[in-house]
Design an enzyme around this catalytic site. Sequence first.
Site, PDB file in Angstrom:
ATOM      1  N   LYS A 192      54.229  38.952  41.571  1.00 36.91           N
ATOM      2  CA  LYS A 192      52.972  38.726  42.287  1.00 36.91           C
ATOM      3  C   LYS A 192      51.940  39.756  41.835  1.00 36.91           C
ATOM      4  O   LYS A 192      52.147  40.952  41.972  1.00 36.91           O
ATOM      5  CB  LYS A 192      53.216  38.835  43.795  1.00 36.91           C
ATOM      6  CG  LYS A 192      51.959  38.631  44.620  1.00 36.91           C
ATOM      7  CD  LYS A 192      52.266  38.585  46.105  1.00 36.91           C
ATOM      8  CE  LYS A 192      51.002  38.471  46.930  1.00 36.91           C
ATOM      9  NZ  LYS A 192      51.276  38.428  48.372  1.00 36.91           N
ATOM     10  N   LYS A 245      52.944  34.283  40.822  1.00 32.95           N
ATOM     11  CA  LYS A 245      51.716  34.049  41.581  1.00 32.95           C
ATOM     12  C   LYS A 245      50.620  35.004  41.109  1.00 32.95           C
ATOM     13  O   LYS A 245      50.896  36.194  40.973  1.00 32.95           O
ATOM     14  CB  LYS A 245      52.031  34.297  43.053  1.00 32.95           C
ATOM     15  CG  LYS A 245      50.856  34.190  43.976  1.00 32.95           C
ATOM     16  CD  LYS A 245      51.270  34.551  45.365  1.00 32.95           C
ATOM     17  CE  LYS A 245      50.019  34.614  46.223  1.00 32.95           C
ATOM     18  NZ  LYS A 245      50.230  35.241  47.488  1.00 32.95           N
TER      19      LYS A 245
END
Length: 320
Positions: A192, A245
């Site tokens: 992330k 992400k």
Amino acid sequence: MKIRPRRLRKTSAVRDMVRETGLSVKNLIAPLFVKHGNNVKDPIPSMPGQYHFSVDMLVKEAEDLWSLGVLSIIIFGLPDRKDSVGSSSWDREGIVQQAVSAVKKAVPDMVVITDVCLCEYTDHGHCGVIKDGAVDNDATVELLVRQAITHADAGVDFVAPSDMMDGRVGAIRDGLDSKGYYNVGILSYAVKYASAFYGPFRDAADSAPQFGDRCSYQMDPANAREAIREASCDIEEGADIIMVKPAIPYLDIVRRVSDISPVPVAAYNVSGEYAMLKAAAKNGWIDGERAMTEMLVSIKRAGADLILTYFAKEYAHLMG
Ligand code: PBG
């Protein structure tokens, strides 16, 4: 000329026949926001087509999605109180806990996932507890474990830690197992990045940090090798599914991670990716439907097995 690649693009039937990447509604996970109240379905201005739902309306939305063939949702909560440690996140009567049990009761087969993090529940908006001006890793992990267990108590299928603390996947796995929740899975936000593309989400979830930024826990957008390290740690600690992400600016990372991962890989088509496309389409600058399909197919082509996307319902309508 002997070699004419255009022969394989000649007709719609030929193109259909040789298409490499198929994207099924079954591969999509719909993110949903839940808050307190009754009969609430408030539009989120920066994310047209997305809403804040009260639990009763969230259940209706889950039923709709299920009937359209969407198998899974991920729930984000807006609590009614915040404090420095995010204690409303492990309240057994908390908003996410209520939402999970209501959805599982109404649509038992739906795969219900919950985001596990503190940022929506802390008054300072960071994803962990603050000690000496910084987010303290190990103290935060203990609280995430607590939160995950209450989600499991409510009947969740997978918990999805999005905090980026070190060691949290292993700790959550141990915590769930110690309560007998061997079958509750972990979908970890393994890779992330500290991204500007979360902007609309932070408005929607009221989770923007009140001081500083998330750069000491989320990843540097310039790094790729680190993605492999983060993914490997989470897999070793017991993640059942790992996530990259955001998706669109990180398709190279999706590809690299997917190439080495022994577990399914998800990619999060985040709020900013959704908002940009919606804004351009609204202005007539882009064909929204075609751009959506192209975006989702490109994420799949890059190697994602699953896609978390605010387009889930729209794509399901288009396919249905
Ligand atoms: C919570 C969390 C965030 C998102 C998912 N879980 C925000 C953040 O890390 O700041 C972003 C999702 C999106 O932008 O659609 N930590």
